[in-house]
Design an enzyme around this catalytic site. Structure first.
Site, PDB file in Angstrom:
ATOM      1  N   LYS B 193       0.872  -1.178   0.000  1.00 15.02           N
ATOM      2  CA  LYS B 193       0.000   0.000   0.000  1.00 15.02           C
ATOM      3  C   LYS B 193       0.905   1.223   0.000  1.00 15.02           C
ATOM      4  CE  LYS B 193      -1.653   2.887   2.360  1.00 15.02           C
ATOM      5  NZ  LYS B 193      -1.430   4.365   2.250  1.00 15.02           N
ATOM      6  N   GLY B 245       6.417   4.850   8.268  1.00 16.46           N
ATOM      7  CA  GLY B 245       5.747   6.150   8.233  1.00 16.46           C
ATOM      8  C   GLY B 245       5.956   6.886   9.541  1.00 16.46           C
ATOM      9  N   SER B 246       5.025   7.735   9.863  1.00 20.06           N
ATOM     10  CA  SER B 246       5.211   8.587  11.022  1.00 20.06           C
ATOM     11  C   SER B 246       4.953   7.810  12.309  1.00 20.06           C
ATOM     12  CB  SER B 246       4.262   9.783  10.957  1.00 20.06           C
ATOM     13  OG  SER B 246       2.953   9.380  11.275  1.00 20.06           O
ATOM     14  N   GLY B 250       2.078   5.089  13.334  1.00 15.44           N
ATOM     15  CA  GLY B 250       2.575   3.784  13.754  1.00 15.44           C
ATOM     16  C   GLY B 250       1.998   3.377  15.098  1.00 15.44           C
ATOM     17  N   CYS B 301      13.290   9.606   7.262  1.00  7.59           N
ATOM     18  CA  CYS B 301      13.138   9.216   8.664  1.00  7.59           C
ATOM     19  C   CYS B 301      14.490   9.218   9.349  1.00  7.59           C
ATOM     20  CB  CYS B 301      12.483   7.849   8.761  1.00  7.59           C
ATOM     21  SG  CYS B 301      13.311   6.594   7.776  1.00  7.59           S
ATOM     22  N   GLU B 398      10.126  15.612  15.147  1.00  9.94           N
ATOM     23  CA  GLU B 398      10.555  15.470  13.766  1.00  9.94           C
ATOM     24  C   GLU B 398       9.915  16.587  12.934  1.00  9.94           C
ATOM     25  OE1 GLU B 398       9.218  11.829  11.897  1.00  9.94           O
ATOM     26  OE2 GLU B 398      11.168  11.647  10.938  1.00  9.94           O
TER      27      GLU B 398
END
Lengths: 312, 489
Positions: B193, B245-246, B250, B301, B398
């Site tokens: 995805k 991902g973030s 998550g 990341c 972040e």
């Protein structure tokens, strides 16, 4: 781990030069490789090739050099491609000290400077008095610039004070002439030593840092040239005075030369590069630069004899 | 005597910085549709998202937003393909993966152009780094496919079927490759995805794998948004879930999947420190720190977005970094001269700008060049945040943009304390020319990956992943394979 252990900076242990730094070799080499990874775009090629010609120290250091051969070289230096008036004269011709007077006369009225290799070239293993006398003789007989070799024996033995004293006396002997110190980086081997020698040369008043004599391998590798450029940049930051860098040794192709120019421009910027602080010392490179220019201009590239060194 | 010593230096004309645009013309797929059981099909959801080109803001293509029915079809295809793929001899999978690596190399320019246009990253990075690394992943895992018995401590195993891989928009192709290669080597089947705005190259990769000989249904791609991802992760037939991902997303996912244990791998965010000691080679450290912080415009990341510099060399290092930022060539991602492209979306740029403003309010000084940026597109100039304190959000959160937070330390102990003072633990960099010190510092940093005198260099053989809020699970090497194998007795 103790805090004290960390507190002791490596640079202080090098002692003699407060600015001495250890060099991250992989970092230098990978940056240099990244800067030349992509060749210049087509639209920049012709101007860059012409610029490369203008940075040349056109060199002949042959045992068979005669006065007539030097005159041929000087004619070439003034007008590298007689068929193409857009090609600028080279920056200087570089010859043995015995022939500087001939070069001076042949170049009278031009912008091309006369450079002489001196100080016991290439090994610097003659007595200091002899080397200094050679420098003085070269300057007296018309050298605008002297390319003086560093005494690698003394330097690698760790005799920094004596090396410094020698460099200072070379500076004094050169008088008003530009002093280029040839580090012979291939013999110094590590970047730490190259950096230390370069710092020492600048401390003693060198106007140019030069990589190699052309008599040992490797010569002016992209990494070495970048390291000298970074050294020059640091000197300029500290003192405000620009110093030059001369890449010499094994530069034979236009591709190599343009790569070094890309590195120089990215490291020290447009103003520094445009005001004559970067030189390329070479004997056969000019032929390839002219050949590539001719190709770009769509002229017959096959006429290699026209651009080949007529004096060779 | 010399004639020219006092003559003014001749001003020579430098060559122009001519445009150097990548010349390959690539047709962009007008509609990115799900790839299920070896064929593209219209999404049953019927929904599409208009994806814009970050460099210009102009429409680029339409991406399907798959719904639960599409997800179910993809999972069904992945399960159906599993038995045959699993039974295929290891050497055959090796051949297929080698062929995939070869095809990636052959089509690298095409894929890089699409990646640069879609993500906004400079072609030097997409072709020079992402594609090269993607190829290395396939090459590396091709070698493992017929040696699985040496890859783990398992006596017997079954490859997982229908593994869900949910990916972000910052490295669409590279991350897809990095997760596909170990899964395929292990004999697993997958449903990918991609992020809502970046299915383009993932779909081309799936097509390329089909050409390389991967049977239909082994690799399925369902473009979509967070709802699609949630439906995929929640599907009961899915045996493994990888989420990249973030950290916020998550956490949500982990909460929703509580109890599914080692079937979930999370690769989340970071606020990775780069520690520059006084005995570093500052010229090289400045370049390394720059690349670590501003590569892909900081949208990584593992970006080294916190600079911790020893106080005694703060000024010389900042002088170098400031000069480097000023010299950065910002522009067309497809130009080989460009070093910095736009941010990925308008919304993301707004988030980055808000974070910069917040840092300013907290008392940080924003320092950076003010270059002329294109009027259209989501451009953002790079900057340093000076005087960031550990308590500031700019030091903890972040930002995911071309922003480097700068703090100082006085002793190594303090450097370690500051570096570890973070909810994250993905990566770290240590810059010193003193080897023993580098080893000590590296050992005490709480991070999944530590680089010494470099930053952001990856290798498929080295496990990639973090600790704490940066996630768990590792991609790369044997650890990456183990995740896709179900132990049996």
């Amino acid at each position: 781990m103790s805090g004290n252990e960390f507190g002791r900076a490596t640079r202080s242990r090098l002692g003699q030069n407060p600015y001495a730094v250890l060099v991250h070799r992989l970092g230098v080499d990978s940056r240099a490789a990244a800067l030349i990874a992509r060749p210049l775009p087509a639209a920049a090629l012709a101007p860059a090739l012409r610029f490369a010609v203008s940075t040349l120290d056109l060199t002949t250091l042959d045992g068979r050099d005669t006065e007539e051969r030097i005159r041929a070289l000087c004619a070439r230096a003034r007008r590298p491609d007689p068929a193409d008036p857009t090609v600028p004269p080279v920056a200087a011709v570089c010859v043995h000290p015995r022939l500087t007077a001939v070069a001076r006369d042949a170049l009278a009225g031009s912008t091309v400077r006369v450079a002489a290799v001196v100080a016991g070239f290439p090994a610097a293993q003659t007595p200091l008095a002899t080397r200094l006398a050679e420098v003085e003789a070269a300057v007296t007989s018309g050298a605008d610039e002297v390319d003086a070799v560093l005494s690698r024996g003394l330097f690698l033995a760790g005799r920094r004070d004596e090396t410094r004293a020698e460099l200072r006396s070379l500076r004094a002997a050169a008088g008003p002439a530009r002093l280029k110190i040839i580090l012979e980086t291939g013999e110094l081997e590590t970047y730490d030593q190259v950096r230390a020698a370069a710092d020492l040369a600048l401390e003693c008043g060198a106007d140019f840092l030069k990589t190699s004599t052309g008599r040992s391998e490797p010569g002016a590798t992209p990494g070495t040239v970048l390291l000298l450029l970074q050294t020059a940049r640091e000197h300029q930051r500290r003192t405000g005075a620009p110093v030059g860098v001369k890449a010499a040794g094994g530069i034979r192709s236009a591709r190599q030369a343009l790569g070094l120019l890309q590195i120089a421009r990215a490291t020290l910027g447009d103003a520094w590069l445009a005001s004559g602080h970067f030189r390329i010392g070479a004997s056969t490179l000019l032929a390839d630069l002219l050949l590539q220019l001719r190709r770009l201009h769509g002229r017959e590239a096959g006429a290699r004899w026209e651009v080949a060194e007529a004096w060779a | 005597m010399s004639r020219l010593v006092d003559a003014p230096p001749v001003q020579a004309t430098l060559w122009p910085h001519a445009p150097d645009r990548e010349t390959l013309e690539v047709r962009v797929t007008a509609r990115c549709q799900p790839f299920v059981a070896g064929a593209f099909r219209a999404p049953r959801s019927g929904r599409f998202l208009l994806v814009r080109e970050p460099a210009t803001g102009a429409p680029l293509y339409e991406a399907a937003l798959c719904g639960a029915a599409d997800v179910a079809a993809a999972v069904r295809a992945a399960r159906a393909a599993a038995p045959a793929w699993r039974r295929l001899p290891g050497p055959t999978r090796t051949r297929i993966l080698l062929r995939a690596a070869q095809l990636l190399r052959e089509r690298a320019r095409e894929l890089a152009v699409l990646e640069s246009r879609n993500v906004g990253k400079p072609i030097r990075e997409s072709l020079g780094e992402d594609l090269a690394e993607a190829e290395r992943h396939f090459f590396h895992y091709a070698g493992w496919a017929d040696k699985l018995e040496h890859a783990t401590d398992l006596r017997a195993w079954r490859p997982a079927a229908a593994c869900a891989v949910i990916l972000p928009w910052n490295y669409p192709l590279l991350l897809a490759a990095a997760h596909l290669a170990p899964a395929l080597a292990a004999g697993a089947t997958l449903v990918l995805k991609p992020a809502p705005t970046t299915p383009l190259t993932t779909l081309r990769l799936a097509e390329l794998l089909q050409q390389a000989g991967v049977p239909d249904g082994v690799v399925n791609v369902v473009p979509g948004d967070a709802a699609t991802g949630a439906a995929l992760a929640a599907h009961p037939e899915v045996e493994r879930i990888v989420f990249v991902g973030s950290s916020a997303q998550g956490r949500q996912l982990a909460a929703a999947l509580a109890g599914r244990g080692d079937r979930l791998a999370l690769e989340l965010g970071g606020k990775s420190p780069q520690i520059v000691c006084a005995d570093a080679d500052l010229d090289q450290a400045a370049e390394g720190v720059y690349a670590g912080a501003f590569g892909n415009a900081g949208q990584a990341c593992s970006a080294g977005s916190r600079l911790l510099v020893e106080e005694s060399v703060r000024a010389p290092l900042l002088e170098r970094l400031t000069a480097r930022l000023a010299a950065t060539r910002i522009g067309d991602p497809l130009d080989w001269g460009s070093e910095l492209g736009p941010l990925h979306t308008e919304e993301h740029r707004a988030r980055v700008r808000a974070a910069i403003e917040r840092a300013r309010d907290e008392g940080a000084e924003v320092s950076g060049p003010a270059p002329a940026l294109p009027a259209e597109g989501w451009w953002q100039a790079p900057c340093l945040l000076l005087g960031v304190q550990p308590a500031h959000r700019a030091a903890r959160e972040e930002i995911f943009g071309p922003v480097l937070a700068v703090s100082t330390f006085r002793t190594p102990e303090e450097a370690i304390a500051l570096a570890n003072h973070s909810p994250y633990g993905l990566a770290a960099g240590v810059w010193t020319e003193k080897g023993s010190k580098a080893q000590e510092l590296a050992a005490r940093l709480q991070a999944g990956m530590v680089w010494i005198n470099s930053y952001g260099r990856f290798d498929p053989a080295a496990p990639f992943g973090g600790v704490r809020e940066s996630g768990h699970g590792r991609v790369g090497g044997r650890a990456g394979l183990r995740f896709y194998l179900e132990p049996q007795a």
